[in-house]
Write a protein that holds these residues in place. Sequence first.
Motif, PDB file in Angstrom:
ATOM      1  N   UNK A   1      67.098  26.021  54.038  1.00 29.79           N
ATOM      2  CA  UNK A   1      67.769  27.269  54.377  1.00 29.79           C
ATOM      3  C   UNK A   1      69.264  27.213  54.099  1.00 29.79           C
ATOM      4  N   UNK A   2      69.858  26.042  54.182  1.00 33.20           N
ATOM      5  CA  UNK A   2      71.304  25.895  53.950  1.00 33.20           C
ATOM      6  C   UNK A   2      71.686  26.308  52.527  1.00 33.20           C
ATOM      7  N   UNK A   3      70.905  25.876  51.539  1.00 30.22           N
ATOM      8  CA  UNK A   3      71.206  26.228  50.148  1.00 30.22           C
ATOM      9  C   UNK A   3      71.013  27.718  49.891  1.00 30.22           C
ATOM     10  N   UNK A   4      70.031  28.323  50.557  1.00 27.30           N
ATOM     11  CA  UNK A   4      69.767  29.741  50.354  1.00 27.30           C
ATOM     12  C   UNK A   4      70.888  30.611  50.917  1.00 27.30           C
ATOM     13  N   UNK A   5      71.536  30.160  51.973  1.00 30.31           N
ATOM     14  CA  UNK A   5      72.625  30.932  52.580  1.00 30.31           C
ATOM     15  C   UNK A   5      73.823  31.036  51.644  1.00 30.31           C
TER      16      UNK A   5
ATOM     17  N   UNK B   1      73.722  30.804  48.308  1.00 28.97           N
ATOM     18  CA  UNK B   1      73.361  31.293  46.980  1.00 28.97           C
ATOM     19  C   UNK B   1      73.895  32.712  46.806  1.00 28.97           C
ATOM     20  N   UNK B   2      74.618  32.938  45.718  1.00 33.87           N
ATOM     21  CA  UNK B   2      75.221  34.246  45.484  1.00 33.87           C
ATOM     22  C   UNK B   2      74.213  35.258  44.952  1.00 33.87           C
ATOM     23  N   UNK B   3      73.344  34.810  44.062  1.00 30.33           N
ATOM     24  CA  UNK B   3      72.450  35.718  43.359  1.00 30.33           C
ATOM     25  C   UNK B   3      71.065  35.098  43.302  1.00 30.33           C
ATOM     26  N   UNK B   4      70.030  35.930  43.381  1.00 28.83           N
ATOM     27  CA  UNK B   4      68.659  35.441  43.278  1.00 28.83           C
ATOM     28  C   UNK B   4      68.374  35.140  41.809  1.00 28.83           C
ATOM     29  N   UNK B   5      67.923  33.917  41.482  1.00 30.11           N
ATOM     30  CA  UNK B   5      67.677  33.583  40.071  1.00 30.11           C
ATOM     31  C   UNK B   5      66.468  34.321  39.505  1.00 30.11           C
ATOM     32  N   UNK B   6      66.626  34.781  38.281  1.00 37.79           N
ATOM     33  CA  UNK B   6      65.578  35.488  37.557  1.00 37.79           C
ATOM     34  C   UNK B   6      65.236  34.651  36.330  1.00 37.79           C
TER      35      UNK B   6
ATOM     36  N   UNK C   1      59.754  29.245  49.165  1.00 43.09           N
ATOM     37  CA  UNK C   1      59.001  28.476  50.159  1.00 43.09           C
ATOM     38  C   UNK C   1      57.948  27.571  49.516  1.00 43.09           C
ATOM     39  N   UNK C   2      57.109  28.141  48.637  1.00 47.31           N
ATOM     40  CA  UNK C   2      56.009  27.348  48.066  1.00 47.31           C
ATOM     41  C   UNK C   2      56.203  27.011  46.592  1.00 47.31           C
ATOM     42  N   UNK C   3      57.090  27.696  45.884  1.00 53.41           N
ATOM     43  CA  UNK C   3      57.350  27.391  44.486  1.00 53.41           C
ATOM     44  C   UNK C   3      56.437  28.094  43.499  1.00 53.41           C
ATOM     45  N   UNK C   4      55.626  29.049  43.964  1.00 57.47           N
ATOM     46  CA  UNK C   4      54.742  29.793  43.062  1.00 57.47           C
ATOM     47  C   UNK C   4      55.540  30.791  42.230  1.00 57.47           C
ATOM     48  N   UNK C   5      54.959  31.176  41.104  1.00 60.50           N
ATOM     49  CA  UNK C   5      55.569  32.133  40.194  1.00 60.50           C
ATOM     50  C   UNK C   5      55.205  33.547  40.634  1.00 60.50           C
ATOM     51  N   UNK C   6      56.190  34.448  40.705  1.00 56.62           N
ATOM     52  CA  UNK C   6      55.959  35.841  41.082  1.00 56.62           C
ATOM     53  C   UNK C   6      56.372  36.716  39.905  1.00 56.62           C
ATOM     54  N   UNK C   7      55.386  37.299  39.200  1.00 48.09           N
ATOM     55  CA  UNK C   7      55.687  38.154  38.056  1.00 48.09           C
ATOM     56  C   UNK C   7      56.334  39.447  38.520  1.00 48.09           C
TER      57      UNK C   7
ATOM     58  N   UNK D   1      69.426  36.744  51.008  1.00 44.91           N
ATOM     59  CA  UNK D   1      68.347  37.178  50.117  1.00 44.91           C
ATOM     60  C   UNK D   1      67.469  35.981  49.785  1.00 44.91           C
ATOM     61  N   UNK D   2      66.167  36.155  50.029  1.00 50.38           N
ATOM     62  CA  UNK D   2      65.193  35.089  49.823  1.00 50.38           C
ATOM     63  C   UNK D   2      64.048  35.651  48.998  1.00 50.38           C
ATOM     64  N   UNK D   3      63.516  34.858  48.062  1.00 49.50           N
ATOM     65  CA  UNK D   3      62.354  35.258  47.272  1.00 49.50           C
ATOM     66  C   UNK D   3      61.118  34.638  47.918  1.00 49.50           C
TER      67      UNK D   3
END
Length: 94
Positions: free
Chosen positions: A3-7, A9-14, A44-50, A76-78
């Motif tokens: 959670x520390x790294x997510x806080x 993070x400026x932008x959600x990676x695409x 959380x799990x590392x799965x790919x979300x199209x 922001x969390x994916x």
Amino acid sequence: MNFENLCYREKVPLYTKLKLKPTEGRHLIKYKDEKDYDYYICDYCGDEIKILKKRIEMAGGVVVLPHSLTKRGEVKVVLCNKCINPVLKELEEK
């Protein structure tokens, strides 16, 4: 989930998946990179979300966790659909 790294993070990676190039005749023709689709990776799990045009049919997406839940401002969390409840339980315990 870190959670520390997510806080911070400026932008959600695409990410972008490219179409496979033909293997035969590759030395004769220079093939251009063609985009197949864009996707996120679940935090959380590392799965790919199209990423689909119809957002309702997607298997997850970007979730904005409010200040009342994180105590650090909006984060922001994916997440994919199956990971939402475990993440909320984990955050409530903290």
